[in-house]
Design a protein around this motif. Sequence first.
Motif, mmCIF file in Angstrom:
data_model
loop_
_atom_site.group_PDB
_atom_site.id
_atom_site.type_symbol
_atom_site.label_atom_id
_atom_site.label_comp_id
_atom_site.label_asym_id
_atom_site.label_seq_id
_atom_site.Cartn_x
_atom_site.Cartn_y
_atom_site.Cartn_z
ATOM 1 N N GLY A 198 73.520 83.916 83.664
ATOM 2 C CA GLY A 198 74.933 84.266 83.411
ATOM 3 C C GLY A 198 75.715 83.193 83.603
ATOM 4 O O GLY A 198 76.902 83.232 84.164
ATOM 5 N N LEU A 199 75.392 82.021 83.103
ATOM 6 C CA LEU A 199 76.271 80.815 82.952
ATOM 7 C C LEU A 199 77.060 80.512 81.754
ATOM 8 O O LEU A 199 76.342 81.073 80.727
ATOM 9 N N GLN A 200 77.877 79.898 81.821
ATOM 10 C CA GLN A 200 78.561 79.760 80.390
ATOM 11 C C GLN A 200 78.286 77.955 80.218
ATOM 12 O O GLN A 200 78.099 77.298 81.170
ATOM 13 N N PRO A 201 78.553 77.526 79.104
ATOM 14 C CA PRO A 201 78.213 76.294 78.571
ATOM 15 C C PRO A 201 78.858 75.233 79.434
ATOM 16 O O PRO A 201 78.251 73.892 79.792
ATOM 17 N N GLU A 202 80.180 75.431 79.838
ATOM 18 C CA GLU A 202 80.875 74.549 80.701
ATOM 19 C C GLU A 202 80.588 74.303 81.919
ATOM 20 O O GLU A 202 80.961 73.704 82.668
ATOM 21 N N GLU A 203 79.602 75.104 82.468
ATOM 22 C CA GLU A 203 79.007 75.249 83.685
ATOM 23 C C GLU A 203 77.703 74.397 83.842
ATOM 24 O O GLU A 203 76.901 74.521 84.913
ATOM 25 N N VAL A 204 77.398 73.904 82.702
ATOM 26 C CA VAL A 204 76.116 72.929 82.813
ATOM 27 C C VAL A 204 76.251 71.678 82.321
ATOM 28 O O VAL A 204 77.129 71.331 81.586
ATOM 29 N N ALA A 205 75.474 70.570 82.971
ATOM 30 C CA ALA A 205 75.481 69.164 82.478
ATOM 31 C C ALA A 205 74.091 68.814 82.045
ATOM 32 O O ALA A 205 73.141 69.601 82.651
ATOM 33 N N CYS A 206 73.880 68.353 81.004
ATOM 34 C CA CYS A 206 72.706 67.675 80.510
ATOM 35 C C CYS A 206 72.482 66.276 80.249
ATOM 36 O O CYS A 206 73.428 65.638 79.867
ATOM 37 N N PHE A 207 71.407 65.925 80.834
ATOM 38 C CA PHE A 207 70.979 64.456 80.895
ATOM 39 C C PHE A 207 69.629 64.068 79.821
ATOM 40 O O PHE A 207 68.835 65.210 79.995
ATOM 41 N N GLY A 208 69.845 63.147 78.970
ATOM 42 C CA GLY A 208 68.691 62.919 78.035
ATOM 43 C C GLY A 208 68.878 61.613 77.014
ATOM 44 O O GLY A 208 69.672 60.794 77.505
ATOM 45 N N ASP A 209 67.660 61.198 76.685
ATOM 46 C CA ASP A 209 67.674 59.895 76.082
ATOM 47 C C ASP A 209 66.962 59.960 74.704
ATOM 48 O O ASP A 209 66.995 58.990 73.862
#
Length: 273
Positions: free
Chosen positions: A204-215
């Motif tokens: 039940g989360l919105q995109p602005e409630e997520v942070a993504c880290f990657g390389d």
Amino acid sequence: MIKLIVSDLDGTLLDHSKKVSPRELAALVKANEAGIQLCLASGRMHTEIQQVMKEIGHKAFSVSQNGAFIHLDDGTFLQSKLFDPDLALQVYQLLKDFELVKLICSGDANYIENVSSASNKVEARMFQPFIVKEDAEHAFKTNLPTCKFTLLGELEILMQVIEVMKQHIGDQVELFISDTDCLDIMPRNVSKGSSLLVLLEKLGLQPEEVACFGDSFNDISMFGITPHSFAMSGAHPEVRQQAAFQINSVSEGIMHVLNHNEKLSLPEKGSIG
């Protein structure tokens, strides 16, 4: 408010010895204490991700095998996406003549047809040993469950594989350069990003409630989901261009997330309280 942090493993959260550094561990503890949930999204198997969970000392959601599998933070299985058996056989046959280390990924096992000095070097990068399956073609014909093909070797050869795949079955597969010497072949529309969207809907989360880290290129599908996307500073320029921010470490990204949440929690100027 950011409620979920999603982190890649190799080249992002893990160091060169496949460990989470004390600095990263301390930052993950701060995020956990702030009530921010964690998801580990990797091309690795779920069993390998579980080993990382043990190291960091708290639960996490899991998007494994580049999005082929999703598990909740209590270990509950949520979803899997596998190759159609006929397509898996076709991919295998197209790869036959290429001089590469070829892994057949099936859930929580990585199969290999032939052991070599090159495959031994690759195996040293894994958490679990390969399983030798000498007659892979027969296994495909008898419906070996396959979620991913991973190829390791010279980049020039990997680029040749990409061209062959695009020519023959380009509309049926996803192709990701996930490391400097690694190409992943996935079923169409299966990626870290597509599986993350499934997980967000479940939570039940919105995109602005997520942070993504990657390389890596296989992280770009996640970057497109949220305005809080972070690429490692050592990533390929094309990967960095797809992220909103660049960071030198996951701990730096977590500090950004905590500061972001703190600013949102402060009362607006002029408000009465």
